[in-house]
Design a protein around this motif. Sequence first.
Motif, mmCIF file in Angstrom:
data_model
loop_
_atom_site.group_PDB
_atom_site.id
_atom_site.type_symbol
_atom_site.label_atom_id
_atom_site.label_comp_id
_atom_site.label_asym_id
_atom_site.label_seq_id
_atom_site.Cartn_x
_atom_site.Cartn_y
_atom_site.Cartn_z
ATOM 1 N N TYR A 38 33.642 8.850 86.602
ATOM 2 C CA TYR A 38 33.587 7.903 85.576
ATOM 3 C C TYR A 38 34.131 8.776 84.468
ATOM 4 N N ILE A 39 35.030 8.003 83.819
ATOM 5 C CA ILE A 39 35.569 8.794 82.567
ATOM 6 C C ILE A 39 35.869 7.711 81.531
ATOM 7 N N THR A 40 35.903 7.861 80.383
ATOM 8 C CA THR A 40 36.272 6.988 79.298
ATOM 9 C C THR A 40 37.696 7.137 78.810
ATOM 10 N N TYR A 41 37.989 5.954 78.067
ATOM 11 C CA TYR A 41 39.401 6.088 77.545
ATOM 12 C C TYR A 41 39.621 7.124 76.328
ATOM 13 N N GLU A 42 38.252 6.736 75.707
ATOM 14 C CA GLU A 42 37.859 7.438 74.256
ATOM 15 C C GLU A 42 37.651 8.982 74.654
ATOM 16 N N GLU A 43 37.217 9.514 75.704
ATOM 17 C CA GLU A 43 37.300 11.120 76.104
ATOM 18 C C GLU A 43 38.739 11.513 76.233
ATOM 19 N N MET A 44 39.583 10.676 76.958
ATOM 20 C CA MET A 44 40.925 11.092 76.983
ATOM 21 C C MET A 44 41.698 11.171 75.744
ATOM 22 N N VAL A 45 41.519 10.274 74.795
ATOM 23 C CA VAL A 45 41.805 10.301 73.390
ATOM 24 C C VAL A 45 41.578 11.502 72.992
ATOM 25 N N LEU A 68 41.834 15.825 81.596
ATOM 26 C CA LEU A 68 42.768 16.236 82.748
ATOM 27 C C LEU A 68 42.120 17.280 83.686
ATOM 28 N N ARG A 69 41.327 18.462 83.221
ATOM 29 C CA ARG A 69 40.716 19.153 83.872
ATOM 30 C C ARG A 69 39.647 18.814 84.885
ATOM 31 N N ARG A 70 38.965 17.787 84.214
ATOM 32 C CA ARG A 70 37.911 17.172 84.991
ATOM 33 C C ARG A 70 38.474 16.410 85.899
ATOM 34 N N LEU A 113 39.743 15.836 91.960
ATOM 35 C CA LEU A 113 40.545 15.455 93.124
ATOM 36 C C LEU A 113 40.817 16.805 93.813
ATOM 37 N N GLY A 114 40.148 18.123 93.574
ATOM 38 C CA GLY A 114 40.353 19.398 94.352
ATOM 39 C C GLY A 114 41.678 19.836 94.087
ATOM 40 N N ARG A 115 42.277 19.816 92.916
ATOM 41 C CA ARG A 115 43.363 20.254 92.605
ATOM 42 C C ARG A 115 43.366 21.654 91.897
ATOM 43 N N LYS A 116 43.785 22.710 92.048
ATOM 44 C CA LYS A 116 43.557 23.942 91.500
ATOM 45 C C LYS A 116 44.692 24.039 90.589
ATOM 46 N N VAL A 156 49.707 24.264 83.676
ATOM 47 C CA VAL A 156 50.237 23.065 84.084
ATOM 48 C C VAL A 156 49.343 21.835 83.536
ATOM 49 N N ILE A 157 48.004 22.099 83.388
ATOM 50 C CA ILE A 157 47.234 21.121 82.549
ATOM 51 C C ILE A 157 47.799 20.766 81.254
ATOM 52 N N GLN A 158 48.358 21.847 80.609
ATOM 53 C CA GLN A 158 48.847 21.680 79.049
ATOM 54 C C GLN A 158 50.133 20.769 79.402
ATOM 55 N N LYS A 159 50.932 21.259 80.396
ATOM 56 C CA LYS A 159 52.222 20.550 80.384
ATOM 57 C C LYS A 159 52.082 18.990 80.691
ATOM 58 N N ILE A 160 51.085 18.605 81.679
ATOM 59 C CA ILE A 160 50.757 17.469 82.049
ATOM 60 C C ILE A 160 50.424 16.599 80.624
#
Length: 288
Positions: A182-189, A196-198, A203-206, A211-215
């Motif tokens: 669960y995540i909120t739109y507000e956390e993303m804003v 994105l890290r969460r 999702l088990g992606r390392k 890359v996180i910053q680029k995304i």
Amino acid sequence: MSDEEMYLHYHGLLLPKETHSLESLKFVQEFTFEDEDVVTVTYPKSGTAWMQEILPLLLNDGDLTPIQTIPNWDRAPWLEEKRLAVVVDQLKSPRALVTHFPYRLMPHSFHASKAKVIYVMRNPMDVMVSSYYFHQMAAFLQDPGTFEEFMDKFLEGRVLFGKWTDHVKGWRHTDLGDRIMYITYEEMVQDLPAALRRMSDFLGRKLSDEVIQKIAEHCSFKTMKTNNMSNFSLVPKIYMDSDKSPFLRKGVAGDWKNHFSSEQQAKFTSVIRKDLEKESFSLPWSLD
């Protein structure tokens, strides 16, 4: 056009005929989920297009190709819409999917799989404001009427995909265990890289910090608004008139404060609280 001409009635829900059909709904019920699939679940206007941008990037290690070459409705298609049957064979594993379905309507194969879910919640007052503007610009939806009239419809669940509280309650009470995040739109804003890290960890992606910053940069509201593959500008004007209201309108949290009178806010929060009063979970934001 009347409601009957514009909408399908499906298990108590209103769905627009422009994007849904009895065939598409049968197709999803017979759809075979794979264990690697990832589904973003949202109540409408809670960040779906944002997640259609984010998911393919997280699942492809930040490769920008999908978001620059494939319209968002094809790169992370809606389970329940007509388009899924057209593009499903082109989706590469792990597949990114989105849905507005309540938990009770998810197909049998979903429950039998190990597919993961990211459930994005948004303050219902902002959801309602966003939906109000969307109804003004989408020709395949009924005119929303006045803000007050639309608020009454929203609170009673006489809108697309039913009551917001029913949707949230259904997805908060699942037996999915560690398959759901669960995540909120507000956390993303507030902090998109942290969100994105969460998601990446879930999702088990390392993924590296780079890359996180680029995304995060490519999934900013500003960047998405200029990306024709993401801003719905490819949709003909007869369906969605961006002159009336752009599809990607503001991308902020708290815009409801510019629309609700104090009386409307009191009425809205009273109904939402009553609908949730027996719930064991609390909302992640104040409705005051």
